[in-house]
Design an enzyme around this catalytic site. Structure first.
Site, PDB file in Angstrom:
ATOM      1  N   SER A  93     -12.771 -10.326  -6.915  1.00  0.00           N
ATOM      2  CA  SER A  93     -13.394  -9.187  -7.789  1.00  0.00           C
ATOM      3  C   SER A  93     -13.024  -9.384  -8.997  1.00  0.00           C
ATOM      4  O   SER A  93     -13.800  -8.776  -9.891  1.00  0.00           O
ATOM      5  CB  SER A  93     -12.393  -8.024  -7.011  1.00  0.00           C
ATOM      6  OG  SER A  93     -13.095  -7.648  -5.793  1.00  0.00           O
ATOM      7  N   PHE A 266      -2.883   8.587 -11.039  1.00  0.00           N
ATOM      8  CA  PHE A 266      -2.112   9.132 -10.143  1.00  0.00           C
ATOM      9  C   PHE A 266      -1.043   8.990  -8.890  1.00  0.00           C
ATOM     10  O   PHE A 266      -1.094  10.302  -7.819  1.00  0.00           O
ATOM     11  CB  PHE A 266      -3.946  10.248 -10.042  1.00  0.00           C
ATOM     12  CG  PHE A 266      -4.231  10.916 -10.823  1.00  0.00           C
ATOM     13  CD1 PHE A 266      -4.287  12.129 -11.438  1.00  0.00           C
ATOM     14  CD2 PHE A 266      -5.542  10.427 -11.150  1.00  0.00           C
ATOM     15  CE1 PHE A 266      -4.395  12.807 -12.484  1.00  0.00           C
ATOM     16  CE2 PHE A 266      -6.365  11.123 -12.670  1.00  0.00           C
ATOM     17  CZ  PHE A 266      -5.967  11.969 -13.145  1.00  0.00           C
ATOM     18  N   HIS A 318     -11.290  -4.644   4.149  1.00  0.00           N
ATOM     19  CA  HIS A 318     -10.401  -5.398   4.215  1.00  0.00           C
ATOM     20  C   HIS A 318      -9.158  -5.710   5.563  1.00  0.00           C
ATOM     21  O   HIS A 318      -8.900  -6.512   6.070  1.00  0.00           O
ATOM     22  CB  HIS A 318      -9.576  -5.977   3.050  1.00  0.00           C
ATOM     23  CG  HIS A 318     -10.312  -7.051   2.134  1.00  0.00           C
ATOM     24  ND1 HIS A 318     -10.454  -7.903   1.821  1.00  0.00           N
ATOM     25  CD2 HIS A 318     -10.048  -6.713   0.525  1.00  0.00           C
ATOM     26  CE1 HIS A 318     -10.477  -8.532   0.878  1.00  0.00           C
ATOM     27  NE2 HIS A 318     -10.344  -7.986  -0.299  1.00  0.00           N
ATOM     28  N   ASP A 355     -19.453  -6.367  -6.787  1.00  0.00           N
ATOM     29  CA  ASP A 355     -19.361  -7.901  -7.064  1.00  0.00           C
ATOM     30  C   ASP A 355     -19.062  -8.866  -6.309  1.00  0.00           C
ATOM     31  O   ASP A 355     -19.490  -9.258  -6.527  1.00  0.00           O
ATOM     32  CB  ASP A 355     -17.705  -7.374  -7.029  1.00  0.00           C
ATOM     33  CG  ASP A 355     -16.812  -6.392  -7.044  1.00  0.00           C
ATOM     34  OD1 ASP A 355     -16.730  -6.218  -5.338  1.00  0.00           O
ATOM     35  OD2 ASP A 355     -15.462  -6.770  -6.875  1.00  0.00           O
ATOM     36  N   HIS A 428     -13.504 -11.133   1.924  1.00  0.00           N
ATOM     37  CA  HIS A 428     -15.273 -11.251   1.247  1.00  0.00           C
ATOM     38  C   HIS A 428     -16.611 -11.756   2.156  1.00  0.00           C
ATOM     39  O   HIS A 428     -15.980 -12.829   2.350  1.00  0.00           O
ATOM     40  CB  HIS A 428     -15.603 -11.983  -0.275  1.00  0.00           C
ATOM     41  CG  HIS A 428     -14.429 -10.914  -0.902  1.00  0.00           C
ATOM     42  ND1 HIS A 428     -13.841 -11.114  -2.080  1.00  0.00           N
ATOM     43  CD2 HIS A 428     -13.753  -9.674  -0.617  1.00  0.00           C
ATOM     44  CE1 HIS A 428     -12.591 -10.444  -2.449  1.00  0.00           C
ATOM     45  NE2 HIS A 428     -12.651  -9.882  -1.899  1.00  0.00           N
TER      46      HIS A 428
END
Length: 500
Positions: A93, A266, A318, A355, A428
Protein backbone atom coordinates in the site's frame (compact mmCIF):
# COMPACT_ATOMS: atom_id res chain seq x y z
CA UNK A 1 -45.00 -10.09 -13.40
CA UNK A 2 -41.95 -10.06 -11.13
CA UNK A 3 -38.51 -9.13 -12.41
CA UNK A 4 -37.39 -12.75 -12.14
CA UNK A 5 -40.30 -13.77 -14.34
CA UNK A 6 -39.46 -11.00 -16.81
CA UNK A 7 -35.92 -12.34 -17.05
CA UNK A 8 -37.26 -15.47 -18.72
CA UNK A 9 -38.09 -13.48 -21.83
CA UNK A 10 -35.64 -12.21 -24.44
CA UNK A 11 -37.42 -8.85 -24.58
CA UNK A 12 -36.34 -8.08 -21.01
CA UNK A 13 -32.65 -8.41 -21.81
CA UNK A 14 -32.97 -6.69 -25.19
CA UNK A 15 -34.67 -3.70 -23.57
CA UNK A 16 -32.09 -3.46 -20.82
CA UNK A 17 -29.29 -3.58 -23.39
CA UNK A 18 -30.96 -0.85 -25.48
CA UNK A 19 -31.24 1.35 -22.39
CA UNK A 20 -27.57 0.83 -21.67
CA UNK A 21 -26.71 1.57 -25.30
CA UNK A 22 -28.72 4.80 -25.23
CA UNK A 23 -26.89 5.84 -22.10
CA UNK A 24 -23.52 5.08 -23.70
CA UNK A 25 -24.40 7.02 -26.85
CA UNK A 26 -25.27 10.07 -24.78
CA UNK A 27 -22.08 10.13 -22.70
CA UNK A 28 -20.29 13.38 -23.44
CA UNK A 29 -16.86 14.24 -22.04
CA UNK A 30 -16.80 17.03 -19.49
CA UNK A 31 -14.01 19.29 -20.75
CA UNK A 32 -14.14 21.75 -17.86
CA UNK A 33 -11.46 22.22 -15.24
CA UNK A 34 -12.13 20.34 -12.01
CA UNK A 35 -12.74 22.71 -9.12
CA UNK A 36 -12.89 19.81 -6.66
CA UNK A 37 -11.30 16.36 -6.61
CA UNK A 38 -12.36 13.41 -4.46
CA UNK A 39 -10.19 10.31 -4.62
CA UNK A 40 -11.80 7.23 -3.08
CA UNK A 41 -9.31 4.48 -2.31
CA UNK A 42 -10.56 1.02 -1.44
CA UNK A 43 -7.42 -0.59 -0.07
CA UNK A 44 -7.30 -4.17 -1.31
CA UNK A 45 -10.52 -3.74 -3.30
CA UNK A 46 -9.76 -5.95 -6.28
CA UNK A 47 -12.33 -6.78 -8.94
CA UNK A 48 -13.46 -10.02 -7.22
CA UNK A 49 -14.11 -7.93 -4.10
CA UNK A 50 -16.12 -5.41 -6.14
CA UNK A 51 -18.27 -8.23 -7.55
CA UNK A 52 -18.88 -9.85 -4.18
CA UNK A 53 -19.65 -6.44 -2.63
CA UNK A 54 -22.22 -5.71 -5.32
CA UNK A 55 -24.06 -8.94 -4.59
CA UNK A 56 -23.81 -8.49 -0.82
CA UNK A 57 -25.23 -4.97 -1.09
CA UNK A 58 -28.24 -6.34 -2.96
CA UNK A 59 -28.70 -9.24 -0.56
CA UNK A 60 -28.61 -6.92 2.45
CA UNK A 61 -31.49 -5.06 0.77
CA UNK A 62 -33.49 -8.27 0.35
CA UNK A 63 -32.69 -8.99 -3.30
CA UNK A 64 -30.86 -11.86 -4.98
CA UNK A 65 -27.97 -9.43 -5.40
CA UNK A 66 -26.43 -10.17 -8.78
CA UNK A 67 -28.52 -7.52 -10.56
CA UNK A 68 -27.64 -4.81 -8.01
CA UNK A 69 -25.47 -1.84 -8.95
CA UNK A 70 -22.88 -0.26 -6.74
CA UNK A 71 -22.62 3.52 -6.93
CA UNK A 72 -19.20 3.16 -8.51
CA UNK A 73 -20.75 0.89 -11.18
CA UNK A 74 -22.68 3.90 -12.49
CA UNK A 75 -19.58 5.97 -13.22
CA UNK A 76 -19.26 6.45 -17.01
CA UNK A 77 -15.52 5.99 -17.38
CA UNK A 78 -13.45 2.95 -16.49
CA UNK A 79 -9.83 1.83 -16.78
CA UNK A 80 -7.46 -0.78 -15.38
CA UNK A 81 -4.43 0.05 -13.26
CA UNK A 82 -1.17 -1.94 -13.22
CA UNK A 83 -0.16 -2.11 -9.57
CA UNK A 84 3.39 -3.51 -9.38
CA UNK A 85 6.09 -1.65 -7.44
CA UNK A 86 9.45 -0.80 -9.01
CA UNK A 87 11.21 -3.51 -7.00
CA UNK A 88 8.44 -6.03 -6.47
CA UNK A 89 5.83 -7.79 -8.57
CA UNK A 90 3.37 -8.03 -5.69
CA UNK A 91 2.83 -4.47 -4.42
CA UNK A 92 2.12 -2.97 -1.03
CA UNK A 93 0.00 0.00 0.00
CA UNK A 94 2.97 2.37 0.37
CA UNK A 95 4.62 1.99 -3.03
CA UNK A 96 1.22 2.01 -4.73
CA UNK A 97 0.09 5.11 -2.80
CA UNK A 98 3.21 6.93 -3.96
CA UNK A 99 2.22 6.03 -7.53
CA UNK A 100 -1.43 7.10 -7.55
CA UNK A 101 -0.90 10.12 -5.28
CA UNK A 102 2.50 11.42 -6.40
CA UNK A 103 2.59 10.23 -10.01
CA UNK A 104 5.83 8.25 -9.60
CA UNK A 105 6.22 4.51 -9.08
CA UNK A 106 8.29 3.59 -6.05
CA UNK A 107 9.72 0.71 -4.02
CA UNK A 108 7.76 -1.59 -1.76
CA UNK A 109 7.28 -0.03 1.69
CA UNK A 110 8.35 3.54 0.84
CA UNK A 111 6.21 6.68 0.93
CA UNK A 112 6.49 9.88 -1.08
CA UNK A 113 9.94 9.14 -2.47
CA UNK A 114 11.17 7.85 -5.82
CA UNK A 115 12.56 4.36 -6.36
CA UNK A 116 16.05 5.80 -5.80
CA UNK A 117 15.22 5.36 -2.10
CA UNK A 118 15.55 1.73 -0.90
CA UNK A 119 13.25 0.76 1.94
CA UNK A 120 14.68 1.59 5.35
CA UNK A 121 17.48 3.82 4.03
CA UNK A 122 16.84 7.21 5.61
CA UNK A 123 19.83 8.95 4.05
CA UNK A 124 18.57 8.03 0.57
CA UNK A 125 15.38 10.01 1.17
CA UNK A 126 17.01 13.40 0.73
CA UNK A 127 16.71 14.72 -2.82
CA UNK A 128 14.36 11.92 -3.84
CA UNK A 129 11.12 13.33 -2.38
CA UNK A 130 8.12 13.48 -4.74
CA UNK A 131 5.12 15.78 -4.33
CA UNK A 132 1.54 14.51 -3.90
CA UNK A 133 -1.55 15.95 -5.53
CA UNK A 134 -2.66 16.99 -2.02
CA UNK A 135 0.46 19.09 -1.61
CA UNK A 136 0.00 20.58 -5.07
CA UNK A 137 -3.69 21.30 -4.45
CA UNK A 138 -2.84 23.14 -1.22
CA UNK A 139 -0.19 25.14 -3.03
CA UNK A 140 -2.81 26.11 -5.63
CA UNK A 141 -5.05 27.55 -2.90
CA UNK A 142 -7.47 24.66 -2.41
CA UNK A 143 -8.56 23.21 0.92
CA UNK A 144 -7.37 19.65 1.45
CA UNK A 145 -8.45 16.74 3.60
CA UNK A 146 -7.85 13.10 4.51
CA UNK A 147 -10.50 10.65 5.74
CA UNK A 148 -9.62 7.04 6.51
CA UNK A 149 -10.77 4.10 8.61
CA UNK A 150 -7.19 3.22 9.53
CA UNK A 151 -4.64 5.25 11.41
CA UNK A 152 -4.11 8.53 9.58
CA UNK A 153 -0.39 7.78 9.52
CA UNK A 154 -0.94 4.55 7.58
CA UNK A 155 0.57 3.96 4.16
CA UNK A 156 -2.30 5.11 1.95
CA UNK A 157 -3.11 8.40 3.70
CA UNK A 158 0.57 8.89 4.55
CA UNK A 159 1.67 9.28 0.93
CA UNK A 160 -0.44 12.45 0.77
CA UNK A 161 2.00 14.31 3.01
CA UNK A 162 4.98 12.17 4.07
CA UNK A 163 8.36 11.42 2.52
CA UNK A 164 9.88 8.43 4.25
CA UNK A 165 11.98 5.38 3.50
CA UNK A 166 9.79 3.13 5.63
CA UNK A 167 6.01 3.07 5.98
CA UNK A 168 6.38 1.62 9.49
CA UNK A 169 7.93 4.75 10.99
CA UNK A 170 4.60 5.92 12.44
CA UNK A 171 6.13 7.51 15.54
CA UNK A 172 9.61 8.57 16.58
CA UNK A 173 9.77 5.40 18.69
CA UNK A 174 9.64 3.40 15.43
CA UNK A 175 12.68 5.08 13.88
CA UNK A 176 15.89 3.12 13.45
CA UNK A 177 19.24 4.36 14.75
CA UNK A 178 20.25 5.15 11.17
CA UNK A 179 17.07 7.18 10.64
CA UNK A 180 17.56 9.12 13.88
CA UNK A 181 21.22 9.72 13.10
CA UNK A 182 20.44 11.07 9.66
CA UNK A 183 17.65 13.35 10.83
CA UNK A 184 14.63 11.57 9.37
CA UNK A 185 11.27 12.35 10.94
CA UNK A 186 8.43 9.96 11.69
CA UNK A 187 5.18 10.01 9.70
CA UNK A 188 3.05 11.56 12.48
CA UNK A 189 5.53 14.43 12.81
CA UNK A 190 5.48 14.97 9.04
CA UNK A 191 1.67 15.00 8.99
CA UNK A 192 1.74 18.00 11.30
CA UNK A 193 4.69 19.87 9.80
CA UNK A 194 4.97 19.12 6.07
CA UNK A 195 1.72 20.45 4.60
CA UNK A 196 -1.15 22.35 6.19
CA UNK A 197 -4.08 19.93 5.98
CA UNK A 198 -7.53 21.32 6.72
CA UNK A 199 -9.29 18.09 7.74
CA UNK A 200 -7.75 14.88 9.12
CA UNK A 201 -10.16 12.16 10.26
CA UNK A 202 -9.43 8.53 11.16
CA UNK A 203 -7.51 6.58 13.78
CA UNK A 204 -3.95 6.92 15.07
CA UNK A 205 -4.16 8.79 18.39
CA UNK A 206 -1.27 6.98 20.03
CA UNK A 207 1.36 8.26 17.60
CA UNK A 208 0.50 11.88 18.43
CA UNK A 209 1.19 11.83 22.17
CA UNK A 210 4.00 10.97 24.57
CA UNK A 211 4.34 7.66 26.37
CA UNK A 212 3.19 9.34 29.59
CA UNK A 213 -0.09 10.60 28.11
CA UNK A 214 -3.14 8.41 28.84
CA UNK A 215 -5.62 7.75 26.06
CA UNK A 216 -8.95 9.59 26.61
CA UNK A 217 -11.05 6.52 25.78
CA UNK A 218 -8.90 3.67 27.09
CA UNK A 219 -7.12 4.94 30.26
CA UNK A 220 -4.72 1.99 30.42
CA UNK A 221 -3.39 2.92 26.96
CA UNK A 222 -0.61 5.48 26.55
CA UNK A 223 0.85 7.43 23.69
CA UNK A 224 3.82 6.18 21.70
CA UNK A 225 6.22 9.10 21.43
CA UNK A 226 9.68 9.19 22.98
CA UNK A 227 10.18 12.91 22.32
CA UNK A 228 7.41 13.98 24.72
CA UNK A 229 5.67 16.04 22.06
CA UNK A 230 1.93 16.65 21.85
CA UNK A 231 1.53 16.72 18.08
CA UNK A 232 -2.18 17.52 18.28
CA UNK A 233 -1.40 20.70 20.21
CA UNK A 234 1.32 21.42 17.67
CA UNK A 235 -1.16 20.96 14.82
CA UNK A 236 -3.69 23.28 16.44
CA UNK A 237 -1.10 25.99 17.02
CA UNK A 238 -1.48 29.14 14.91
CA UNK A 239 -4.67 27.86 13.23
CA UNK A 240 -7.91 29.81 13.38
CA UNK A 241 -11.24 28.02 13.91
CA UNK A 242 -9.46 24.71 14.60
CA UNK A 243 -10.70 21.76 16.65
CA UNK A 244 -9.49 18.39 17.90
CA UNK A 245 -12.07 15.65 18.57
CA UNK A 246 -11.89 11.95 19.44
CA UNK A 247 -15.47 10.62 19.50
CA UNK A 248 -18.64 10.68 17.44
CA UNK A 249 -20.54 13.07 19.70
CA UNK A 250 -17.83 15.66 19.23
CA UNK A 251 -17.84 15.13 15.46
CA UNK A 252 -21.61 15.58 15.37
CA UNK A 253 -21.25 18.82 17.32
CA UNK A 254 -18.77 20.34 14.85
CA UNK A 255 -20.36 23.19 12.90
CA UNK A 256 -18.73 23.36 9.47
CA UNK A 257 -19.65 27.02 9.14
CA UNK A 258 -17.28 28.09 11.90
CA UNK A 259 -14.70 25.30 11.53
CA UNK A 260 -11.82 25.67 9.09
CA UNK A 261 -9.49 23.03 10.54
CA UNK A 262 -10.51 19.73 12.09
CA UNK A 263 -8.49 16.77 13.34
CA UNK A 264 -10.43 13.78 14.60
CA UNK A 265 -8.66 10.68 15.90
CA UNK A 266 -11.20 8.09 16.96
CA UNK A 267 -9.02 5.13 17.98
CA UNK A 268 -5.42 4.67 19.22
CA UNK A 269 -4.57 2.74 16.04
CA UNK A 270 -7.00 1.71 13.27
CA UNK A 271 -10.73 2.36 13.49
CA UNK A 272 -12.92 -0.63 14.24
CA UNK A 273 -14.43 -2.79 11.52
CA UNK A 274 -17.86 -1.64 10.41
CA UNK A 275 -19.30 -4.92 11.74
CA UNK A 276 -17.87 -4.12 15.19
CA UNK A 277 -18.13 -0.32 15.29
CA UNK A 278 -19.76 1.25 18.34
CA UNK A 279 -22.02 3.77 16.61
CA UNK A 280 -22.28 5.81 19.81
CA UNK A 281 -18.51 6.36 19.98
CA UNK A 282 -17.03 5.99 16.50
CA UNK A 283 -18.35 7.63 13.32
CA UNK A 284 -18.75 5.69 10.09
CA UNK A 285 -16.65 6.41 7.02
CA UNK A 286 -19.67 8.15 5.47
CA UNK A 287 -20.19 10.38 8.50
CA UNK A 288 -16.54 11.43 8.58
CA UNK A 289 -16.50 12.11 4.86
CA UNK A 290 -19.68 14.19 4.96
CA UNK A 291 -18.28 16.46 7.67
CA UNK A 292 -15.05 16.83 5.70
CA UNK A 293 -16.82 17.85 2.50
CA UNK A 294 -18.94 20.42 4.31
CA UNK A 295 -15.85 22.04 5.80
CA UNK A 296 -13.70 21.89 2.68
CA UNK A 297 -16.37 23.08 0.25
CA UNK A 298 -16.42 26.55 1.81
CA UNK A 299 -13.25 27.40 -0.11
CA UNK A 300 -14.17 29.24 -3.36
CA UNK A 301 -11.03 27.79 -4.95
CA UNK A 302 -12.32 24.25 -4.38
CA UNK A 303 -10.90 21.28 -2.51
CA UNK A 304 -9.05 17.98 -2.72
CA UNK A 305 -10.24 15.12 -0.50
CA UNK A 306 -8.72 11.67 -0.07
CA UNK A 307 -11.20 9.12 1.29
CA UNK A 308 -9.98 5.65 2.14
CA UNK A 309 -11.60 2.56 3.50
CA UNK A 310 -8.10 1.34 3.64
CA UNK A 311 -7.39 -0.91 6.22
CA UNK A 312 -10.61 -2.41 6.88
CA UNK A 313 -11.18 -3.96 3.45
CA UNK A 314 -7.51 -4.81 3.28
CA UNK A 315 -7.21 -6.01 6.87
CA UNK A 316 -10.32 -8.16 6.60
CA UNK A 317 -8.79 -9.96 3.63
CA UNK A 318 -5.40 -10.29 5.36
CA UNK A 319 -7.18 -12.01 8.22
CA UNK A 320 -8.97 -14.37 5.82
CA UNK A 321 -12.33 -12.99 6.95
CA UNK A 322 -14.27 -12.13 3.82
CA UNK A 323 -17.34 -10.99 5.74
CA UNK A 324 -15.44 -8.20 7.42
CA UNK A 325 -13.83 -7.07 4.17
CA UNK A 326 -17.08 -7.08 2.18
CA UNK A 327 -19.13 -5.21 4.77
CA UNK A 328 -16.39 -2.56 4.78
CA UNK A 329 -16.71 -2.32 1.02
CA UNK A 330 -20.50 -1.85 1.24
CA UNK A 331 -19.95 1.08 3.62
CA UNK A 332 -17.30 2.41 1.23
CA UNK A 333 -19.85 2.43 -1.59
CA UNK A 334 -22.35 4.18 0.68
CA UNK A 335 -19.81 6.94 1.22
CA UNK A 336 -19.35 7.29 -2.54
CA UNK A 337 -23.10 7.71 -2.93
CA UNK A 338 -23.29 10.35 -0.20
CA UNK A 339 -20.43 12.30 -1.77
CA UNK A 340 -22.39 12.38 -5.03
CA UNK A 341 -25.28 14.00 -3.17
CA UNK A 342 -23.03 16.66 -1.65
CA UNK A 343 -21.16 17.65 -4.82
CA UNK A 344 -21.82 18.37 -8.49
CA UNK A 345 -20.52 16.20 -11.31
CA UNK A 346 -20.10 19.41 -13.32
CA UNK A 347 -17.19 20.68 -11.25
CA UNK A 348 -16.06 17.68 -9.16
CA UNK A 349 -13.81 14.93 -10.48
CA UNK A 350 -14.52 11.75 -8.52
CA UNK A 351 -12.17 8.80 -8.87
CA UNK A 352 -12.64 5.40 -7.22
CA UNK A 353 -9.84 2.88 -7.32
CA UNK A 354 -7.81 0.38 -5.31
CA UNK A 355 -4.12 0.21 -4.56
CA UNK A 356 -3.94 -3.56 -5.07
CA UNK A 357 -6.07 -6.68 -4.96
CA UNK A 358 -5.92 -9.82 -2.78
CA UNK A 359 -5.78 -13.54 -3.52
CA UNK A 360 -9.51 -13.61 -2.88
CA UNK A 361 -11.63 -15.68 -5.27
CA UNK A 362 -15.37 -15.86 -5.59
CA UNK A 363 -16.68 -18.84 -7.52
CA UNK A 364 -17.83 -22.43 -7.34
CA UNK A 365 -21.21 -23.77 -8.39
CA UNK A 366 -24.01 -21.73 -6.88
CA UNK A 367 -27.63 -20.92 -7.70
CA UNK A 368 -28.84 -17.41 -8.40
CA UNK A 369 -29.18 -15.51 -5.11
CA UNK A 370 -26.78 -17.78 -3.23
CA UNK A 371 -25.33 -15.98 -0.21
CA UNK A 372 -21.99 -14.34 -0.89
CA UNK A 373 -20.81 -16.02 2.30
CA UNK A 374 -22.54 -19.31 1.53
CA UNK A 375 -21.53 -22.68 0.11
CA UNK A 376 -21.58 -24.33 -3.28
CA UNK A 377 -24.65 -26.37 -4.19
CA UNK A 378 -22.41 -29.24 -5.30
CA UNK A 379 -19.93 -31.29 -3.31
CA UNK A 380 -16.18 -31.31 -3.74
CA UNK A 381 -14.21 -34.48 -4.56
CA UNK A 382 -14.03 -35.25 -0.83
CA UNK A 383 -17.87 -35.24 -0.70
CA UNK A 384 -17.97 -32.11 1.43
CA UNK A 385 -19.37 -28.65 0.88
CA UNK A 386 -17.10 -25.68 0.29
CA UNK A 387 -17.56 -21.92 0.41
CA UNK A 388 -17.90 -19.95 -2.82
CA UNK A 389 -15.56 -17.32 -1.32
CA UNK A 390 -12.04 -18.67 -0.78
CA UNK A 391 -8.45 -17.46 -0.49
CA UNK A 392 -5.34 -18.61 -2.30
CA UNK A 393 -3.37 -18.43 0.93
CA UNK A 394 -3.71 -17.25 4.51
CA UNK A 395 -4.79 -18.21 8.02
CA UNK A 396 -7.85 -20.10 6.77
CA UNK A 397 -5.69 -23.07 5.79
CA UNK A 398 -6.54 -26.29 7.64
CA UNK A 399 -4.05 -29.15 7.70
CA UNK A 400 -5.25 -32.72 7.46
CA UNK A 401 -8.85 -33.62 6.68
CA UNK A 402 -10.85 -30.66 5.34
CA UNK A 403 -13.93 -29.87 7.47
CA UNK A 404 -17.40 -29.92 5.95
CA UNK A 405 -19.08 -26.55 5.66
CA UNK A 406 -22.52 -24.94 5.87
CA UNK A 407 -23.76 -21.36 5.63
CA UNK A 408 -24.42 -21.04 9.36
CA UNK A 409 -20.72 -21.51 10.00
CA UNK A 410 -19.40 -19.61 6.98
CA UNK A 411 -21.54 -16.50 7.63
CA UNK A 412 -20.25 -16.01 11.17
CA UNK A 413 -18.37 -12.74 11.74
CA UNK A 414 -15.24 -14.58 12.87
CA UNK A 415 -15.19 -17.27 10.18
CA UNK A 416 -12.05 -17.53 8.07
CA UNK A 417 -12.60 -18.74 4.51
CA UNK A 418 -10.61 -21.80 3.51
CA UNK A 419 -7.17 -21.17 2.01
CA UNK A 420 -4.85 -23.44 0.04
CA UNK A 421 -1.50 -22.29 1.48
CA UNK A 422 -0.84 -21.80 5.21
CA UNK A 423 0.22 -18.24 6.09
CA UNK A 424 -0.44 -16.19 9.20
CA UNK A 425 -1.64 -13.34 6.98
CA UNK A 426 -3.20 -13.62 3.52
CA UNK A 427 -1.23 -11.76 0.84
CA UNK A 428 -1.92 -9.11 -1.73
CA UNK A 429 -2.24 -10.24 -5.32
CA UNK A 430 -0.57 -9.07 -8.50
CA UNK A 431 -3.58 -8.52 -10.77
CA UNK A 432 -4.78 -5.19 -12.17
CA UNK A 433 -7.41 -3.18 -10.31
CA UNK A 434 -10.22 -1.00 -11.66
CA UNK A 435 -10.44 2.79 -11.88
CA UNK A 436 -13.96 4.26 -11.92
CA UNK A 437 -14.31 7.97 -12.74
CA UNK A 438 -16.85 10.71 -13.34
CA UNK A 439 -16.77 14.48 -13.65
CA UNK A 440 -14.38 16.89 -15.40
CA UNK A 441 -11.84 15.15 -17.64
CA UNK A 442 -12.82 11.73 -16.30
CA UNK A 443 -12.80 10.38 -19.86
CA UNK A 444 -9.00 10.40 -19.63
CA UNK A 445 -9.33 7.23 -17.57
CA UNK A 446 -9.43 4.58 -20.28
CA UNK A 447 -7.64 1.42 -21.29
CA UNK A 448 -4.90 -0.19 -19.21
CA UNK A 449 -2.61 2.30 -17.50
CA UNK A 450 0.32 2.36 -15.15
CA UNK A 451 -0.91 3.23 -11.65
CA UNK A 452 1.01 6.51 -11.50
CA UNK A 453 -1.15 7.78 -14.40
CA UNK A 454 -3.94 8.43 -11.88
CA UNK A 455 -2.10 11.31 -10.20
CA UNK A 456 -1.34 12.88 -13.57
CA UNK A 457 -4.98 12.87 -14.67
CA UNK A 458 -6.03 14.41 -11.35
CA UNK A 459 -3.34 17.09 -11.62
CA UNK A 460 -4.23 17.87 -15.24
CA UNK A 461 -7.97 18.01 -14.59
CA UNK A 462 -7.50 20.43 -11.68
CA UNK A 463 -4.68 22.37 -13.40
CA UNK A 464 -2.18 21.56 -10.66
CA UNK A 465 1.60 21.30 -11.04
CA UNK A 466 3.03 20.46 -13.52
CA UNK A 467 -0.12 21.19 -15.55
CA UNK A 468 -0.89 24.73 -14.41
CA UNK A 469 -1.22 25.69 -18.09
CA UNK A 470 -3.82 23.02 -18.76
CA UNK A 471 -5.93 25.52 -20.76
CA UNK A 472 -9.22 24.10 -19.49
CA UNK A 473 -12.18 26.46 -19.00
CA UNK A 474 -13.02 27.26 -15.42
CA UNK A 475 -15.96 25.34 -13.96
CA UNK A 476 -17.38 28.75 -13.01
CA UNK A 477 -18.06 29.28 -16.70
CA UNK A 478 -20.15 26.22 -17.43
CA UNK A 479 -21.44 27.69 -20.65
CA UNK A 480 -18.00 28.37 -22.08
CA UNK A 481 -16.60 26.34 -24.96
CA UNK A 482 -13.30 24.50 -24.87
CA UNK A 483 -10.78 26.13 -27.27
CA UNK A 484 -10.47 22.98 -29.42
CA UNK A 485 -14.24 22.78 -29.81
CA UNK A 486 -14.39 26.48 -30.63
CA UNK A 487 -11.85 26.03 -33.42
CA UNK A 488 -13.86 23.10 -34.77
CA UNK A 489 -17.07 25.13 -34.79
CA UNK A 490 -15.36 28.07 -36.50
CA UNK A 491 -14.00 25.72 -39.16
CA UNK A 492 -17.42 24.20 -39.80
CA UNK A 493 -18.93 27.68 -40.04
CA UNK A 494 -16.33 28.75 -42.61
CA UNK A 495 -16.93 25.62 -44.66
CA UNK A 496 -20.66 26.24 -44.68
CA UNK A 497 -20.14 29.87 -45.77
CA UNK A 498 -17.81 28.82 -48.57
CA UNK A 499 -20.35 26.33 -49.91
CA UNK A 500 -23.12 28.95 -50.16
Amino acid sequence: MTEQEEELHASYWNNKAKEALDTALNVQPNLQQAKNVILFLGDGMGIPTVTATRILKGQLAGHSGEETSLVMDTFPHLALSKTYNVDQQMPDSAGTATAYLCGVKANYGTLGVSAATPRGNCSATYGNEVSSVLERAKKAGKSVGIVTTTRVQHASPGANYAHTADRGWYSDSDLTNEAIGNGCRDIAYQMVHNTEINVILGGGRQYMFSKTTPDPEYPTYRGDRNDGQDLVAEWLKSKQNAKYIWNKAALDAVNPENTDFLIGLFEPKDCRYELERDASMDPSLTEMMEKAIKILSKNPNGFYLFVEDNGRIDHGHHGGRAKRALHEAVEFDRAIGRAAELTSEKDTLTVVTADHSHVFAFGGYSARGNSVLGVSRSLAEDNKHYTTAVYGNGPGYRAGIRPDMNETISSDNEYRQQATVPLNSETHSIEDVAIFAKGPMSHLFHGVQEQNYIAHVIAYAACLEPYEECDLPSPNHAGSIHPSLLLLLVGLLLLSLCSV
